[in-house]
Design a protein around this motif. Structure first.
Motif, PDB file in Angstrom:
ATOM      1  N   SER A   1      -2.601   1.727   9.226  1.00 36.55           N
ATOM      2  CA  SER A   1      -1.031   1.852   8.729  1.00 36.55           C
ATOM      3  C   SER A   1      -0.818   2.281   7.197  1.00 36.55           C
ATOM      4  N   SER A   2      -0.573   2.966   6.717  1.00 35.13           N
ATOM      5  CA  SER A   2       0.207   2.557   4.907  1.00 35.13           C
ATOM      6  C   SER A   2       1.056   2.078   4.175  1.00 35.13           C
TER       7      SER A   2
ATOM      8  N   TRP B   1      -6.780  -3.043   6.424  1.00 41.48           N
ATOM      9  CA  TRP B   1      -7.574  -1.947   5.219  1.00 41.48           C
ATOM     10  C   TRP B   1      -8.779  -3.156   4.986  1.00 41.48           C
TER      11      TRP B   1
ATOM     12  N   ASP C   1      -6.499   8.458   1.531  1.00 41.40           N
ATOM     13  CA  ASP C   1      -5.043   8.247   1.316  1.00 41.40           C
ATOM     14  C   ASP C   1      -4.371   9.781   1.638  1.00 41.40           C
TER      15      ASP C   1
ATOM     16  N   ASN D   1      -1.484  10.376   1.936  1.00 41.98           N
ATOM     17  CA  ASN D   1      -0.122  10.748   1.462  1.00 41.98           C
ATOM     18  C   ASN D   1      -0.365  11.625  -0.341  1.00 41.98           C
TER      19      ASN D   1
ATOM     20  N   TRP E   1       2.355  -0.850   3.068  1.00 37.00           N
ATOM     21  CA  TRP E   1       2.150  -2.148   1.935  1.00 37.00           C
ATOM     22  C   TRP E   1       1.556  -3.434   2.786  1.00 37.00           C
TER      23      TRP E   1
ATOM     24  N   THR F   1      -2.311   6.775   7.648  1.00 33.04           N
ATOM     25  CA  THR F   1      -2.891   7.579   6.713  1.00 33.04           C
ATOM     26  C   THR F   1      -3.845   7.333   6.143  1.00 33.04           C
ATOM     27  N   LEU F   2      -3.777   5.477   5.918  1.00 37.11           N
ATOM     28  CA  LEU F   2      -5.125   5.206   5.533  1.00 37.11           C
ATOM     29  C   LEU F   2      -6.139   5.286   6.017  1.00 37.11           C
TER      30      LEU F   2
ATOM     31  N   ASP G   1      -1.830  -4.223   3.990  1.00 35.01           N
ATOM     32  CA  ASP G   1      -3.569  -4.213   3.506  1.00 35.01           C
ATOM     33  C   ASP G   1      -4.865  -4.851   3.846  1.00 35.01           C
TER      34      ASP G   1
ATOM     35  N   ARG H   1       1.944   7.140  11.050  1.00 34.18           N
ATOM     36  CA  ARG H   1       2.356   7.040  10.214  1.00 34.18           C
ATOM     37  C   ARG H   1       0.870   6.089   9.967  1.00 34.18           C
TER      38      ARG H   1
END
Length: 404
Positions: free
Chosen positions: A230-231, A239, A266, A268, A233, A131-132, A236, A129
């Motif tokens: 990791s996507s 990222w 992204d 997703n 929240w 995915t960013l 962030d 997971r």
């Protein structure tokens, strides 16, 4: 260490490695055939003596432009065979030293590491997971390597003035900056140049582990780099932080980011990115689960068909066996690389395209038009395909018949 570079045993091994690549001659026009006519022993002994006496000086590189997609070209600097042998000998001595410093996420041109391993690392991260994606593009990275920065990095591990002098000579022969992309030692030097970026990402990967779950992964093959985050929240800040730190590290190396090629994706949101010739996205399985989907880039498939089309044009009046012998190595190399992932649709497309080209070639030999679907069945006329994940045999192969 320099004494090991000068040894005839090292030079012999360097010559063997250089010859195995069967590269083009340098600016002096000397080929392997000419060297072996006059004697390899004499050739290597001359190099040995010049290194030992301190009289060795590398020649200028021969420049050649290689066409790229979009009408662009890539400059290839080709050293002479003599200089490539010296570079190979130097690489044999230096590589074990620097290999100990390289990171797990670096795969380009390293012993026992392949592009497919980098691809699997990316796929595994997507399954976990992450995915960013930061798909980083570097602007002429190897052509803009700063010699003083590179030599400082080498000097931290190598305390030998003769080695440093030899390396300076090699770099100077290629110009005021950059490492020659046709040089034997260039991949090792470029990996060393970008090693601090790998270290930064490795540290970020370790420090962002939370409750035993990994939140960041990366893979680099030469100047092709992707970072996956990791996507969730709560990730962030990772990222944003890794984006900032990447730019800081690259600025230290005076490496420019190609903003037009750099993408933040992204997965997703049904977006995709390219890595090592593959297009990677997320798809849903029949059971509703999501998995990474890797297939050959459209541009790679198009380039293959253009290359095969040129062969059919050049051998239009020749027997099918000659066409087959010319095409098979091209198909074999392409298919063995893209056999991983989910390239069955691409293989089917190439199979159908070749089916039509083979039929047209056979009909032209008879002085007729069309494809003659009645005389030759699809089984007779189309190529055989073996599609297995572990097979080392040719994946695509033309039929063996030669009906005229």
């Amino acid at each position: 260490m320099f004494i090991h570079v000068c040894k005839l045993e090292t030079l012999w091994e360097g010559y063997r490695l250089v010859k195995s690549n069967n590269g083009a001659p340098g600016i002096d026009g000397v080929t392997f055939d000419k060297i072996e006519e006059s004697g390899v022993e004499i050739f290597l002994d001359d190099i040995h003596q010049s290194l030992k006496n301190g009289t060795y000086e590398p020649s200028r590189n021969r420049l050649k432009e290689i066409p790229k997609a979009g009408g662009k070209t890539r400059k290839l600097a080709i050293p002479t065979i003599r200089d490539r042998v010296v570079q190979a000998a130097l690489k044999l001595v230096l590589e074990p030293v620097f290999e100990a410093d390289f990171q797990e996420g670096s795969f380009g041109y390293r012993p026992k590491r392949k592009a497919h391993q980098a691809l699997k690392r990316v796929e595994k991260a997507i399954v976990q997971r992450m995915t960013l994606v930061i798909d980083l593009g570097l602007k002429a990275c190897f052509d803009t390597v700063k010699h003083h920065i590179l030599l400082e990095k080498v000097a931290k591990r190598i305390k030998d003035d003769d080695i440093m002098h030899l390396l300076k000579q090699m770099l100077k022969a290629g110009g005021k900056e950059g490492v020659p992309q046709g040089g034997v030692i260039s991949p090792l030097l470029s990996n060393l140049y970008l090693n601090e970026v790998d270290k930064m990402l490795e540290k970020a990967k370790e420090t962002t582990v939370k409750n035993g779950y990994q939140q960041l992964e990366y893979a680099r093959f030469a100047d092709d780099l992707v970072v996956l985050v990791s996507s969730h929240w709560k990730s962030d800040w990772i990222w944003q932080g890794v984006n900032k730190r990447l730019r800081e590290e690259l600025n230290k190396l005076q490496v420019q980011i190609n903003e037009t090629k750099t993408k933040c994706v992204d997965l997703n949101k049904q977006e995709s990115f390219n890595f090592l010739g593959f297009t990677i996205r997320i798809v849903s399985t029949r059971s509703g689960k999501k998995r990474p989907h890797c297939t050959a880039k459209i541009e790679k498939r198009t380039a293959l068909l253009e290359k095969l089309g040129d062969v059919f044009k050049r051998y239009r009046s020749q027997p099918l066996t000659k066409v087959r012998d010319e095409i098979n190595p091209i198909l074999r190399g392409w298919a063995n690389y893209f056999r991983v992932g989910h390239s069955s649709k691409a293989f089917s497309y190439i199979k159908e395209w070749l089916n039509h080209r083979l039929r047209r070639h056979l009909m032209r030999a008879k002085g007729k038009r069309g494809f003659d679907w009645k005389q030759w069945s699809t089984t007779d006329c189309c190529l055989c395909i073996t599609y297995t994940a572990t097979s080392s045999s040719p994946v695509l192969q033309l039929p063996r018949f030669d009906r005229r």
